[in-house]
Scaffold this active site. Structure first.
Site, PDB file in Angstrom:
ATOM      1  N   GLU A 172       1.236  -0.975   0.341  1.00 37.35           N
ATOM      2  CA  GLU A 172      -0.607  -0.548   0.081  1.00 37.35           C
ATOM      3  C   GLU A 172       1.015   1.351  -0.014  1.00 37.35           C
ATOM      4  O   GLU A 172       0.430   2.331   0.413  1.00 37.35           O
ATOM      5  CB  GLU A 172      -1.283  -0.428   1.023  1.00 37.35           C
ATOM      6  CG  GLU A 172      -1.951  -0.686   0.860  1.00 37.35           C
ATOM      7  CD  GLU A 172      -2.854  -0.879   2.327  1.00 37.35           C
ATOM      8  OE1 GLU A 172      -2.834  -0.370   3.361  1.00 37.35           O
ATOM      9  OE2 GLU A 172      -4.067  -1.626   2.999  1.00 37.35           O
ATOM     10  N   GLU A 270      -5.642  -8.527   0.875  1.00 34.92           N
ATOM     11  CA  GLU A 270      -6.190  -8.238   1.547  1.00 34.92           C
ATOM     12  C   GLU A 270      -8.278  -7.921   1.679  1.00 34.92           C
ATOM     13  O   GLU A 270      -8.014  -7.076   0.442  1.00 34.92           O
ATOM     14  CB  GLU A 270      -5.464  -7.202   2.607  1.00 34.92           C
ATOM     15  CG  GLU A 270      -4.548  -7.242   2.633  1.00 34.92           C
ATOM     16  CD  GLU A 270      -3.715  -5.636   3.792  1.00 34.92           C
ATOM     17  OE1 GLU A 270      -5.199  -5.050   4.379  1.00 34.92           O
ATOM     18  OE2 GLU A 270      -2.619  -5.478   3.691  1.00 34.92           O
TER      19      GLU A 270
END
Length: 333
Positions: A172, A270
């Protein structure tokens, strides 16, 4: 999320909160301190002892045995840039990493090593590798170079390990300007090329979509694109009071993912059953979990966040599994 491509998505979990601490996941490790992240905790009087104790007890052989038994096939393991050697105040996690790779092999699980915390911090979250969580220093050249070297070290150390499924370049990364986006893209291309030369061809190189999949899809070469699918953080999701909204979002994203998957391999690195506070309950989150498992995501693999936390609920796969949320989904594999 299921996959309607010829082979179903391989099911996985994240071993979050283990080798990169997150206070909300394991508050007991931080109890009685003001530390908000691993960097700060490492500098407290008994912080390093607490961290070592946590590493030895949070994930044990019984956990991997249990996961293999449920039908989980993959583990996404968040690691910090200190994983292989001490980077003060951080302590190396190499003994745990070596142990996990061997244990995974023993239980026929495969591992995606995910660089979750990079030098200088690649995002502003408490898990990104800097005690100063409001500053993203990763875009400095020296930090980019250090990151490449750390990934090379990981490839040299575990590239030939039978349990290695892939290496994720960065978790991320925060991209706020066009310049940063191009810097990251250029770094991704260069680093992937270097790594590819060191890794067996079956080992995947995984690049984050930075929560901007439409831009990144088709721009990561032969790498695998990692999309994180959450419906509990955005303002739109938080304002929605019905499950219908969440179901519609899911259907729309599913179509987008199908398109992206035609440009390169795709994973959902995720996802979770978690819903925003205004709508979250055991029954709505159970329903949300079922929807996500039923909708085709057109991905090669998915990884639930996370395997476990200290409290029950939608962020805790083990708890959800025990409540029957995954019945029939995993055991049939």
């Amino acid at each position: 999320m299921s996959s309607h491509s010829p082979s179903p998505a391989m099911p996985g979990v994240n071993l979050g909160g283990w080798l990169v601490l997150e206070r909300w996941m394991t508050p007991s490790v931080f109890a009685g301190t003001d530390a908000t992240n691993e960097y700060e905790l490492s500098k407290t009087i008994d912080g390093q002892a607490r961290i070592q104790q946590h590493r030895q007890t949070f994930i044990e052989e019984a956990d991997l045995k249990w996961l293999a038994h449920t039908g989980i096939r993959l583990l996404r393991l968040p690691i910090g840039y200190w994983a292989l050697k001490d980077q003060p105040p951080y302590l190396s996690a190499k003994p745990q990493l070596d142990w996990l790779m061997d244990m995974a092999q023993h239980y026929n699980l495969q591992v995606l090593l995910d660089l979750h915390a990079a030098p200088g911090a690649q995002n502003a979250s408490d898990h990104s590798g800097s005690g100063n969580t409001s500053t993203v220093g990763w875009y400095q050249r020296t930090n980019q170079r250090k990151t490449t070297q750390i990934l090379l070290d990981i490839a040299n150390e575990y590239g030939e390990h039978p349990a290695l499924w892939g290496i994720e370049l960065l978790n991320e990364p925060l991209v706020t300007t066009r310049r940063e986006r191009w810097q990251l893209w250029w770094w991704t291309r260069k680093t992937s090329r270097t790594l590819r030369g060191k890794l067996p061809s079956h080992v995947r190189i995984v690049a984050s979509d930075c929560y901007q999949p439409a831009w990144w899809s088709g721009r990561v070469g032969s790498n695998t694109l990692d999309i994180h699918h959450y419906q509990c953080f955005s303002d739109t999701d938080n304002q929605a009071t019905s499950l219908t909204h969440h179901r519609q979002v899911l259907d729309q994203r599913s179509g987008e993912y199908r398109n992206y998957s035609q440009q390169q391999p795709l994973i959902i690195g995720e996802w979770s059953a978690a819903l925003p506070p205004g709508i979250a309950s055991d029954s709505t989150e159970y329903a949300h979990c079922q929807s996500q498992l039923a909708v085709p995501a057109n991905v090669d693999a998915w990884f639930y966040w996370s395997y476990k936390t200290e409290s029950p609920g939608a962020w805790n796969f083990r708890d959800c599994y025990s409540k029957g949320w995954f019945d029939g989904m995993l055991s049939s594999r």
